[in-house]
Design a protein around this motif. Structure first.
Motif, PDB file in Angstrom:
ATOM      1  N   HIS A  64      46.976  -8.956 -25.386  1.00 22.92           N
ATOM      2  CA  HIS A  64      46.805  -7.651 -26.050  1.00 22.92           C
ATOM      3  C   HIS A  64      45.314  -7.349 -26.187  1.00 22.92           C
ATOM      4  O   HIS A  64      44.852  -6.245 -25.884  1.00 22.92           O
ATOM      5  CB  HIS A  64      47.477  -7.676 -27.434  1.00 22.92           C
ATOM      6  N   ASN A  65      44.564  -8.329 -26.639  1.00 19.17           N
ATOM      7  CA  ASN A  65      43.140  -8.090 -26.852  1.00 19.17           C
ATOM      8  C   ASN A  65      42.384  -7.909 -25.542  1.00 19.17           C
ATOM      9  O   ASN A  65      41.456  -7.108 -25.473  1.00 19.17           O
ATOM     10  CB  ASN A  65      42.530  -9.224 -27.676  1.00 19.17           C
ATOM     11  N   GLY A  66      42.794  -8.649 -24.504  1.00 19.58           N
ATOM     12  CA  GLY A  66      42.180  -8.441 -23.189  1.00 19.58           C
ATOM     13  C   GLY A  66      42.394  -7.004 -22.737  1.00 19.58           C
ATOM     14  O   GLY A  66      41.472  -6.327 -22.261  1.00 19.58           O
ATOM     15  N   GLY A 105      46.086 -15.764 -37.915  1.00 23.21           N
ATOM     16  CA  GLY A 105      44.749 -15.383 -37.425  1.00 23.21           C
ATOM     17  C   GLY A 105      44.763 -15.214 -35.912  1.00 23.21           C
ATOM     18  O   GLY A 105      45.801 -15.372 -35.258  1.00 23.21           O
ATOM     19  N   ASN A 106      43.586 -14.905 -35.352  1.00 23.28           N
ATOM     20  CA  ASN A 106      43.472 -14.744 -33.898  1.00 23.28           C
ATOM     21  C   ASN A 106      43.191 -16.102 -33.261  1.00 23.28           C
ATOM     22  O   ASN A 106      42.114 -16.354 -32.732  1.00 23.28           O
ATOM     23  CB  ASN A 106      42.311 -13.790 -33.571  1.00 23.28           C
ATOM     24  N   ALA A 107      44.190 -17.006 -33.296  1.00 24.78           N
ATOM     25  CA  ALA A 107      43.962 -18.363 -32.798  1.00 24.78           C
ATOM     26  C   ALA A 107      43.938 -18.396 -31.275  1.00 24.78           C
ATOM     27  O   ALA A 107      44.592 -17.596 -30.609  1.00 24.78           O
ATOM     28  CB  ALA A 107      45.057 -19.287 -33.304  1.00 24.78           C
ATOM     29  N   ALA A 157      31.423  -6.587 -18.689  1.00 23.17           N
ATOM     30  CA  ALA A 157      30.619  -5.416 -19.089  1.00 23.17           C
ATOM     31  C   ALA A 157      30.088  -5.582 -20.510  1.00 23.17           C
ATOM     32  O   ALA A 157      28.955  -5.206 -20.802  1.00 23.17           O
ATOM     33  CB  ALA A 157      31.450  -4.139 -18.970  1.00 23.17           C
ATOM     34  N   ARG A 158      30.907  -6.167 -21.394  1.00 19.32           N
ATOM     35  CA  ARG A 158      30.399  -6.415 -22.761  1.00 19.32           C
ATOM     36  C   ARG A 158      29.226  -7.390 -22.711  1.00 19.32           C
ATOM     37  O   ARG A 158      28.234  -7.225 -23.414  1.00 19.32           O
ATOM     38  CB  ARG A 158      31.490  -6.996 -23.653  1.00 19.32           C
ATOM     39  N   ASN A 159      29.378  -8.417 -21.868  1.00 15.41           N
ATOM     40  CA  ASN A 159      28.294  -9.398 -21.778  1.00 15.41           C
ATOM     41  C   ASN A 159      27.029  -8.767 -21.204  1.00 15.41           C
ATOM     42  O   ASN A 159      25.925  -9.035 -21.672  1.00 15.41           O
ATOM     43  CB  ASN A 159      28.742 -10.596 -20.935  1.00 15.41           C
ATOM     44  N   GLU A 189      43.013  -4.526 -24.699  1.00 15.81           N
ATOM     45  CA  GLU A 189      42.209  -3.711 -25.638  1.00 15.81           C
ATOM     46  C   GLU A 189      40.770  -3.560 -25.101  1.00 15.81           C
ATOM     47  O   GLU A 189      40.225  -2.453 -25.062  1.00 15.81           O
ATOM     48  CB  GLU A 189      42.212  -4.409 -27.001  1.00 15.81           C
ATOM     49  N   TYR A 190      40.180  -4.672 -24.673  1.00 18.11           N
ATOM     50  CA  TYR A 190      38.821  -4.612 -24.114  1.00 18.11           C
ATOM     51  C   TYR A 190      38.788  -3.654 -22.912  1.00 18.11           C
ATOM     52  O   TYR A 190      37.860  -2.872 -22.740  1.00 18.11           O
ATOM     53  CB  TYR A 190      38.373  -5.997 -23.634  1.00 18.11           C
ATOM     54  N   ALA A 191      39.819  -3.776 -22.047  1.00 19.32           N
ATOM     55  CA  ALA A 191      39.831  -2.981 -20.813  1.00 19.32           C
ATOM     56  C   ALA A 191      40.026  -1.501 -21.108  1.00 19.32           C
ATOM     57  O   ALA A 191      39.325  -0.648 -20.553  1.00 19.32           O
ATOM     58  CB  ALA A 191      40.937  -3.495 -19.890  1.00 19.32           C
ATOM     59  N   GLY A 223      29.459  -6.444 -29.081  1.00 16.97           N
ATOM     60  CA  GLY A 223      29.767  -7.833 -29.416  1.00 16.97           C
ATOM     61  C   GLY A 223      31.202  -8.166 -29.079  1.00 16.97           C
ATOM     62  O   GLY A 223      31.959  -7.340 -28.561  1.00 16.97           O
ATOM     63  N   GLN A 224      31.579  -9.393 -29.328  1.00 20.57           N
ATOM     64  CA  GLN A 224      32.978  -9.802 -29.172  1.00 20.57           C
ATOM     65  C   GLN A 224      33.202 -11.105 -29.908  1.00 20.57           C
ATOM     66  O   GLN A 224      32.295 -11.913 -30.048  1.00 20.57           O
ATOM     67  CB  GLN A 224      33.352  -9.984 -27.696  1.00 20.57           C
ATOM     68  N   LYS A 225      34.448 -11.272 -30.355  1.00 17.99           N
ATOM     69  CA  LYS A 225      34.779 -12.534 -31.016  1.00 17.99           C
ATOM     70  C   LYS A 225      35.413 -13.517 -30.047  1.00 17.99           C
ATOM     71  O   LYS A 225      35.637 -14.657 -30.408  1.00 17.99           O
ATOM     72  CB  LYS A 225      35.694 -12.275 -32.210  1.00 17.99           C
ATOM     73  N   GLY A 226      35.761 -13.074 -28.870  1.00 20.79           N
ATOM     74  CA  GLY A 226      36.181 -14.046 -27.851  1.00 20.79           C
ATOM     75  C   GLY A 226      37.578 -13.903 -27.295  1.00 20.79           C
ATOM     76  O   GLY A 226      37.896 -14.538 -26.300  1.00 20.79           O
ATOM     77  N   THR A 227      38.425 -13.075 -27.904  1.00 21.52           N
ATOM     78  CA  THR A 227      39.804 -13.024 -27.410  1.00 21.52           C
ATOM     79  C   THR A 227      39.903 -12.413 -26.011  1.00 21.52           C
ATOM     80  O   THR A 227      40.739 -12.823 -25.213  1.00 21.52           O
ATOM     81  CB  THR A 227      40.692 -12.235 -28.391  1.00 21.52           C
ATOM     82  N   GLY A 228      39.046 -11.423 -25.725  1.00 20.71           N
ATOM     83  CA  GLY A 228      39.037 -10.849 -24.377  1.00 20.71           C
ATOM     84  C   GLY A 228      38.606 -11.893 -23.365  1.00 20.71           C
ATOM     85  O   GLY A 228      39.182 -12.023 -22.283  1.00 20.71           O
ATOM     86  N   GLY A 280      50.468 -13.592 -33.821  1.00 20.12           N
ATOM     87  CA  GLY A 280      49.444 -12.587 -33.558  1.00 20.12           C
ATOM     88  C   GLY A 280      49.715 -11.356 -34.410  1.00 20.12           C
ATOM     89  O   GLY A 280      50.863 -10.922 -34.522  1.00 20.12           O
ATOM     90  N   VAL A 281      48.666 -10.834 -35.026  1.00 19.26           N
ATOM     91  CA  VAL A 281      48.800  -9.629 -35.860  1.00 19.26           C
ATOM     92  C   VAL A 281      47.754  -8.626 -35.389  1.00 19.26           C
ATOM     93  O   VAL A 281      46.566  -8.942 -35.360  1.00 19.26           O
ATOM     94  CB  VAL A 281      48.547  -9.961 -37.353  1.00 19.26           C
ATOM     95  N   SER A 282      48.198  -7.455 -35.005  1.00 16.63           N
ATOM     96  CA  SER A 282      47.234  -6.450 -34.542  1.00 16.63           C
ATOM     97  C   SER A 282      47.317  -5.172 -35.362  1.00 16.63           C
ATOM     98  O   SER A 282      48.377  -4.819 -35.869  1.00 16.63           O
ATOM     99  CB  SER A 282      47.481  -6.110 -33.078  1.00 16.63           C
ATOM    100  N   GLY A 283      46.185  -4.507 -35.434  1.00 21.72           N
ATOM    101  CA  GLY A 283      46.156  -3.197 -36.096  1.00 21.72           C
ATOM    102  C   GLY A 283      44.975  -3.037 -37.019  1.00 21.72           C
ATOM    103  O   GLY A 283      44.854  -2.012 -37.696  1.00 21.72           O
ATOM    104  N   GLY A 284      44.117  -4.055 -37.067  1.00 23.69           N
ATOM    105  CA  GLY A 284      42.957  -3.952 -37.949  1.00 23.69           C
ATOM    106  C   GLY A 284      43.391  -3.894 -39.406  1.00 23.69           C
ATOM    107  O   GLY A 284      44.555  -4.163 -39.742  1.00 23.69           O
TER     108      GLY A 284
HETATM  109  C1  6PG Z   1      43.586  -6.125 -33.371  1.00 22.49           C
HETATM  110  C2  6PG Z   1      42.228  -6.472 -32.841  1.00 22.49           C
HETATM  111  C3  6PG Z   1      41.546  -7.508 -33.658  1.00 22.49           C
HETATM  112  C4  6PG Z   1      40.201  -7.933 -33.082  1.00 22.49           C
HETATM  113  C5  6PG Z   1      39.163  -6.875 -33.133  1.00 22.49           C
HETATM  114  C6  6PG Z   1      37.779  -7.323 -32.730  1.00 22.49           C
HETATM  115  O1  6PG Z   1      44.494  -6.209 -32.561  1.00 22.49           O
HETATM  116  O2  6PG Z   1      43.714  -5.759 -34.531  1.00 22.49           O
HETATM  117  O3  6PG Z   1      42.355  -6.962 -31.536  1.00 22.49           O
HETATM  118  O4  6PG Z   1      42.399  -8.615 -33.730  1.00 22.49           O
HETATM  119  O5  6PG Z   1      39.751  -9.013 -33.799  1.00 22.49           O
HETATM  120  O6  6PG Z   1      39.539  -5.813 -32.354  1.00 22.49           O
HETATM  121  O7  6PG Z   1      37.738  -7.962 -31.512  1.00 22.49           O
HETATM  122  P1  6PG Z   1      36.327  -8.216 -30.804  1.00 22.49           P
HETATM  123  O8  6PG Z   1      35.335  -8.548 -31.884  1.00 22.49           O
HETATM  124  O9  6PG Z   1      36.531  -9.372 -29.883  1.00 22.49           O
HETATM  125  O10 6PG Z   1      35.986  -6.936 -30.121  1.00 22.49           O
END
Ligand code: 6PG
Length: 468
Positions: free
Chosen positions: A185-187, A101-103, A286-288, A189-191, A258-263, A126-130
């Protein structure tokens, strides 16, 4: 008996389990709500024979060949701890738990220490790619004991995305290194997303381009230096039409992200490490700000100052592309510098060129540019990317476009926090004599903190009278 197990059949877990089965591995699955497991198995089609659905944890564990490898794909946080606590009594000494998970990496460090203390293996991954990535090939960033990683890496490499035949699955170091790399990676991604949103805003409000005209611009950029997944999907979302109203889809979506917090975690850790990542910090902020919708509406009412249209010719689409290229390079230069700082601080030995390599395919920030970054980091791992010859060439060609875009945006009342943070960082990083001498003088004046002199003369305090 199954070669691997997976707990948690939500969107990501289900997709990952199907991917594993698809690559020819047998897998046992378990979900807290049993009907989810039954439905998952019933819907697995041709892959069902390779999947063993189980209804109790004990049956799940018994269905996997020892020494077991068990992937957890459950919500980050206490659920992971609960799941580990429930599993451990059922497992043998060599059975490996992999938290995919996104720990938060501090949690992973703690779990890794607990596991080490108990003499059992644990991997934070870490697993990315949705969902699409999890199903057909994610980018995988592992952390934990090297030997444990080596044990499962054949399966993980088989299910990962491939870039020119190289699997995007790598061991990033011990403890929380894998989850830390995913966090950064997620930071990034936000940028990346924020900078794209900023140039989109200039096209929409400054150049009065409808979404249908913006889509082909992104499409065009996706054939050049900016070629990437996020530019590709920006073209797709710009081209989409709302089935309800017939309007451009983008025009009916509320502008509160929104955001889940990784950024946010990236920004927080950057501060702890004193590693500057202003583009990422600006993107998180900016998201906030975006979510302060009511205050923004009130602000526009009071100041009557929505972003203005720009004069014809003030900016070209080519300027925007240049600004995005420069902004992206500056953002990644900061991100890799932060990874380097973390790796040194925590003694992880994160292989930075490998990070760039596993990000080339499968993950959300995948892009062509990452291939050049991998090459630059291979040449010199501790050199900042903005000093690598390939990126010096890009920046020399594009930084004036970034300046023109930021200047025009600021004058017309468009907020471009990430692009301007990138530009400010660039200007600081190419200024040998900055202005912190003033800060040092002030600190010495009010707190006798001392300073270094430029000329080697004796003395580290100023003539501040009683304070000197
Ligand atoms: C990924 C993404 C994923 C993340 C979503 C949503 O690499 O597949 O980073 O892990 O959970 O992109 O992130 P936010 O809800 O924080 O925008």
């Amino acid at each position: 008996m199954a070669q691997i197990g997976l707990i948690g059949l939500g969107t990501m877990g289900a997709a990952l389990a199907l991917n594993i089965a698809d690559k020819g591995f047998s897998i046992a699955v378990f979900n807290r709500t049993g009907s989810v497991t039954t439905d998952f198995h019933a819907g697995a089609g041709a892959l069902a024979p390779r999947i063993t659905p189980t209804q109790t944890l004990a049956d799940f564990v018994a269905a996997i060949t020892p020494p077991r490898a068990i992937i957890l794909m459950v919500p980050a946080g206490p659920v992971v701890d609960d799941q580990i606590a429930a599993l451990r009594p059922l497992l043998g000494k060599d059975d490996l738990i992999i938290d995919a998970g996104n720990a938060e990496f501090h949690d992973t460090e703690r779990r890794a220490k607990d596991a080490e203390g108990a003499g059992v293996p644990f991997i934070g991954m870490g697993v990315s790619g949705g969902e699409e990535g999890a199903r057909h090939g994610p980018s995988i960033m592992g952390g934990g004991p090297r030997a444990a990683w080596d044990r499962v890496s054949p399966i993980l490499s088989a299910i990962a995305a491939q870039y020119d035949g190289t699997p995007c699955a790598t061991w990033m170091g011990p403890g929380g290194a894998g989850h830390f790399v995913k966090t950064v990676h997620n930071g990034i991604e936000y940028a990346d997303m924020q900078m794209i949103a900023e140039v989109y805003g200039i096209m929409r409000d400054g150049l009065a381009m409808p979404a249908t005209a913006i889509a082909p611009v992104f499409d065009g950029w996706n054939k050049g230096v900016l070629r990437s997944y996020l530019i590709e999907i920006s073209a797709a979302v710009s081209a989409a039409t709302d089935p309800v109203t017939g309007k451009a889809m983008l025009d009916v979506i509320l502008d509160a992200a929104g955001q889940k917090g990784t950024g946010r975690w990236t920004a927080i850790e950057a501060q702890h490490l004193a590693a500057p990542v202003p583009v990422i910090e600006a993107a998180v902020a900016a998201r906030n700000v975006s979510s302060r919708l009511h205050a923004r509406v009130a602000g526009q009412g009071v100041y009557r100052a929505a972003p203005q249209a720009m004069a014809a010719g003030a900016l070209t689409v080519a300027d925007l592309e240049g600004a995005l290229i420069a902004g992206k390079i500056l953002c990644y230069a900061q991100g890799f510098d932060m990874l380097n700082a973390a790796s040194k601080t925590f003694g992880w030995g994160v292989p930075l060129p490998e990070v760039a390599r596993v990000w080339r395919a499968g993950c959300i920030i995948r892009s062509d540019m990452l291939n050049d970054m991998a090459a630059a980091l291979t040449e010199d791992v501790s050199r900042n990317l903005m000093l690598a010859p390939a990126f010096v060439t890009h920046l020399q060609r594009t930084h004036t476009a970034l300046r023109r875009v930021v200047a025009a945006a600021v004058l017309a009342g468009h907020a471009v926090p990430a692009l301007s943070a990138g530009l400010a960082w660039f200007d600081m990083m190419r200024t040998a004599r900055g202005t912190a001498n003033m800060i040092q003088a002030q600190r010495d004046f009010f707190g006798a903190h001392g300073f270094e002199r430029v000329d080697g003369q004796p003395g580290k305090h100023g003539p501040w009278g009683a304070h000197g």
